[in-house]
Design a protein around this motif. Structure first.
Motif, mmCIF file in Angstrom:
data_model
loop_
_atom_site.group_PDB
_atom_site.id
_atom_site.type_symbol
_atom_site.label_atom_id
_atom_site.label_comp_id
_atom_site.label_asym_id
_atom_site.label_seq_id
_atom_site.Cartn_x
_atom_site.Cartn_y
_atom_site.Cartn_z
ATOM 1 N N LEU A 1 7.173 3.160 -9.976
ATOM 2 C CA LEU A 1 7.658 1.800 -10.193
ATOM 3 C C LEU A 1 9.057 1.799 -10.803
ATOM 4 O O LEU A 1 9.390 2.633 -11.640
ATOM 5 C CB LEU A 1 6.686 1.043 -11.105
ATOM 6 C CG LEU A 1 5.286 0.816 -10.531
ATOM 7 C CD1 LEU A 1 4.410 0.099 -11.543
ATOM 8 C CD2 LEU A 1 5.346 0.040 -9.223
ATOM 9 N N ASP A 2 9.864 0.838 -10.372
ATOM 10 C CA ASP A 2 11.230 0.709 -10.861
ATOM 11 C C ASP A 2 11.238 0.031 -12.231
ATOM 12 O O ASP A 2 10.751 -1.091 -12.375
ATOM 13 C CB ASP A 2 12.046 -0.134 -9.871
ATOM 14 C CG ASP A 2 13.433 -0.439 -10.393
ATOM 15 O OD1 ASP A 2 14.119 0.498 -10.827
ATOM 16 O OD2 ASP A 2 13.824 -1.626 -10.374
ATOM 17 N N ALA B 1 8.536 -6.079 -8.014
ATOM 18 C CA ALA B 1 8.310 -4.938 -8.903
ATOM 19 C C ALA B 1 7.313 -3.942 -8.334
ATOM 20 O O ALA B 1 7.508 -2.724 -8.429
ATOM 21 C CB ALA B 1 7.833 -5.422 -10.275
ATOM 22 N N PHE B 2 6.235 -4.433 -7.738
ATOM 23 C CA PHE B 2 5.126 -3.557 -7.354
ATOM 24 C C PHE B 2 5.052 -3.278 -5.854
ATOM 25 O O PHE B 2 4.280 -2.423 -5.433
ATOM 26 C CB PHE B 2 3.809 -4.153 -7.842
ATOM 27 C CG PHE B 2 3.771 -4.380 -9.319
ATOM 28 C CD1 PHE B 2 3.844 -3.311 -10.190
ATOM 29 C CD2 PHE B 2 3.694 -5.657 -9.841
ATOM 30 C CE1 PHE B 2 3.819 -3.510 -11.568
ATOM 31 C CE2 PHE B 2 3.677 -5.869 -11.210
ATOM 32 C CZ PHE B 2 3.739 -4.785 -12.075
ATOM 33 N N LYS B 3 5.853 -4.034 -5.052
ATOM 34 C CA LYS B 3 5.860 -3.833 -3.602
ATOM 35 C C LYS B 3 4.436 -3.685 -3.050
ATOM 36 O O LYS B 3 4.081 -2.663 -2.449
ATOM 37 C CB LYS B 3 6.706 -2.618 -3.242
ATOM 38 C CG LYS B 3 8.167 -2.788 -3.627
ATOM 39 C CD LYS B 3 8.977 -1.542 -3.313
ATOM 40 C CE LYS B 3 10.454 -1.788 -3.584
ATOM 41 N NZ LYS B 3 10.743 -2.185 -4.966
ATOM 42 N N PRO B 4 3.598 -4.687 -3.276
ATOM 43 C CA PRO B 4 2.184 -4.594 -2.861
ATOM 44 C C PRO B 4 2.030 -4.612 -1.345
ATOM 45 O O PRO B 4 2.864 -5.163 -0.624
ATOM 46 C CB PRO B 4 1.555 -5.838 -3.492
ATOM 47 C CG PRO B 4 2.691 -6.818 -3.584
ATOM 48 C CD PRO B 4 3.911 -5.992 -3.880
ATOM 49 N N SER B 5 0.952 -4.026 -0.870
ATOM 50 C CA SER B 5 0.635 -4.050 0.551
ATOM 51 C C SER B 5 0.163 -5.444 0.951
ATOM 52 O O SER B 5 -0.141 -6.292 0.091
ATOM 53 C CB SER B 5 -0.453 -3.030 0.864
ATOM 54 O OG SER B 5 -1.663 -3.398 0.211
ATOM 55 N N GLN B 6 0.081 -5.686 2.243
ATOM 56 C CA GLN B 6 -0.401 -6.979 2.727
ATOM 57 C C GLN B 6 -1.840 -7.225 2.278
ATOM 58 O O GLN B 6 -2.216 -8.353 1.937
ATOM 59 C CB GLN B 6 -0.318 -7.023 4.257
ATOM 60 C CG GLN B 6 1.102 -7.127 4.787
ATOM 61 C CD GLN B 6 1.818 -8.391 4.314
ATOM 62 O OE1 GLN B 6 1.243 -9.475 4.300
ATOM 63 N NE2 GLN B 6 3.070 -8.250 3.917
ATOM 64 N N THR B 7 -2.631 -6.160 2.241
ATOM 65 C CA THR B 7 -4.017 -6.303 1.784
ATOM 66 C C THR B 7 -4.068 -6.740 0.333
ATOM 67 O O THR B 7 -4.858 -7.624 -0.049
ATOM 68 C CB THR B 7 -4.775 -4.968 1.952
ATOM 69 O OG1 THR B 7 -4.739 -4.581 3.323
ATOM 70 C CG2 THR B 7 -6.212 -5.107 1.479
ATOM 71 N N LEU C 1 10.286 -4.137 -13.564
ATOM 72 C CA LEU C 1 9.201 -4.435 -14.510
ATOM 73 C C LEU C 1 9.678 -5.359 -15.619
ATOM 74 O O LEU C 1 8.958 -6.269 -16.042
ATOM 75 C CB LEU C 1 8.662 -3.136 -15.111
ATOM 76 C CG LEU C 1 7.914 -2.194 -14.163
ATOM 77 C CD1 LEU C 1 7.629 -0.872 -14.862
ATOM 78 C CD2 LEU C 1 6.621 -2.826 -13.682
ATOM 79 N N TYR C 2 10.902 -5.137 -16.092
ATOM 80 C CA TYR C 2 11.414 -5.958 -17.191
ATOM 81 C C TYR C 2 11.729 -7.384 -16.753
ATOM 82 O O TYR C 2 11.556 -8.325 -17.533
ATOM 83 C CB TYR C 2 12.669 -5.305 -17.797
ATOM 84 C CG TYR C 2 12.349 -4.143 -18.702
ATOM 85 C CD1 TYR C 2 11.945 -4.348 -20.020
ATOM 86 C CD2 TYR C 2 12.434 -2.838 -18.248
ATOM 87 C CE1 TYR C 2 11.643 -3.287 -20.858
ATOM 88 C CE2 TYR C 2 12.138 -1.760 -19.072
ATOM 89 C CZ TYR C 2 11.742 -1.996 -20.376
ATOM 90 O OH TYR C 2 11.436 -0.945 -21.200
ATOM 91 N N TRP C 3 12.165 -7.574 -15.508
ATOM 92 C CA TRP C 3 12.487 -8.924 -15.050
ATOM 93 C C TRP C 3 11.265 -9.838 -15.069
ATOM 94 O O TRP C 3 11.383 -11.061 -15.196
ATOM 95 C CB TRP C 3 13.076 -8.885 -13.642
ATOM 96 C CG TRP C 3 14.534 -8.562 -13.612
ATOM 97 C CD1 TRP C 3 15.133 -7.445 -13.095
ATOM 98 C CD2 TRP C 3 15.610 -9.361 -14.138
ATOM 99 N NE1 TRP C 3 16.498 -7.490 -13.269
ATOM 100 C CE2 TRP C 3 16.823 -8.667 -13.904
ATOM 101 C CE3 TRP C 3 15.668 -10.594 -14.794
ATOM 102 C CZ2 TRP C 3 18.063 -9.157 -14.297
ATOM 103 C CZ3 TRP C 3 16.902 -11.089 -15.185
ATOM 104 C CH2 TRP C 3 18.078 -10.375 -14.929
#
Length: 224
Positions: free
Chosen positions: A91-92, A27-33, A96-98
């Motif tokens: 954000l998609d 959902a959030f595609k976070p960075s490696q950090t 978020l709902y999943w």
């Protein structure tokens, strides 16, 4: 894992946490950090719970706040900062709902903890916790509210608000059931299980992730 908890309950919850991490990344595609910080946070909380840090419930302010408050501060910062608002806009909605599907296995784990006398019945779907409804209904919301616009914006907004209250309901009950100066319910069987490893990941990660998903979804709907 605590020796007083059946191993299969701990394993089920660890799998639930791993699923939440996967949905979080999707959902959030976070960075490696960001991922490193997340894993460090989960590791720290797991260590504190395993060492018995949270089982000391007599201190003021309550130690339990360390599991939840930092994540709430981060959510507030995201909503108040310009960078945070730009991040939320990208954000998609469907992803978020999943995230809310994890509320079903979470409720199953809570019921198992109640069966082991580690949390009160009111924190389960046999008591006053109806949060499982959100997890069971979210596939309908995704397929008929996001993919096929049969459910209109107002009904999507209503679902998010109602499920947000379901989440807040169990959070409040969990806090007020912990032994200590703020306990006002469930004196016979207090909330001990959530203070143990690995279940401390529920208040420190899963609950804030679900909460943030609702708040972002509501923000998207209000901006339409």
């Amino acid at each position: 894992m605590s020796p007083e908890i059946p191993q299969y309950i701990s394993i089920l919850f660890i799998l639930t946490t791993l699923t939440t991490i996967w949905l979080f990344k999707r959902a959030f595609k976070p960075s490696q950090t960001t991922l490193v910080i997340l894993y460090a946070w989960l590791g720290l909380q797991g260590y504190l719970a395993s060492s018995g840090f949270y089982q000391d419930t007599t201190s003021l302010p309550p130690k339990f706040g360390l599991a939840l408050i930092p994540a709430l501060i981060l959510i507030a910062y995201i909503f108040l900062s310009a960078k945070g608002k730009k991040f939320m806009d990208k954000l998609d909605p469907e992803s978020l709902y999943w995230i809310h599907t994890v509320r079903v296995p979470v409720e199953i784990v809570l019921w198992m903890l109640f069966a082991s006398s580690l949390i009160p019945q009111i924190m389960t779907f046999e008591g006053r916790n109806y949060d499982i409804i959100a997890g069971l209904t979210v596939p309908l919301i995704i397929f008929y509210g996001i993919r096929k616009p049969i459910i209109d914006k107002n009904r999507l907004l209503l679902w998010n608000v109602l499920c947000l209250f379901l989440l807040l309901n169990i959070v409040v009950m969990a806090i007020l059931s912990v032994e200590g100066p703020f306990q006002t319910m469930s004196f016979h069987i207090p909330n001990k299980g959530v203070l143990l490893f690995p279940f401390i990941w529920l208040p420190c990660f899963i609950v804030p992730t679900v909460l943030f998903s609702h708040l972002v979804s509501i923000r998207h709907l209000l901006k339409k």
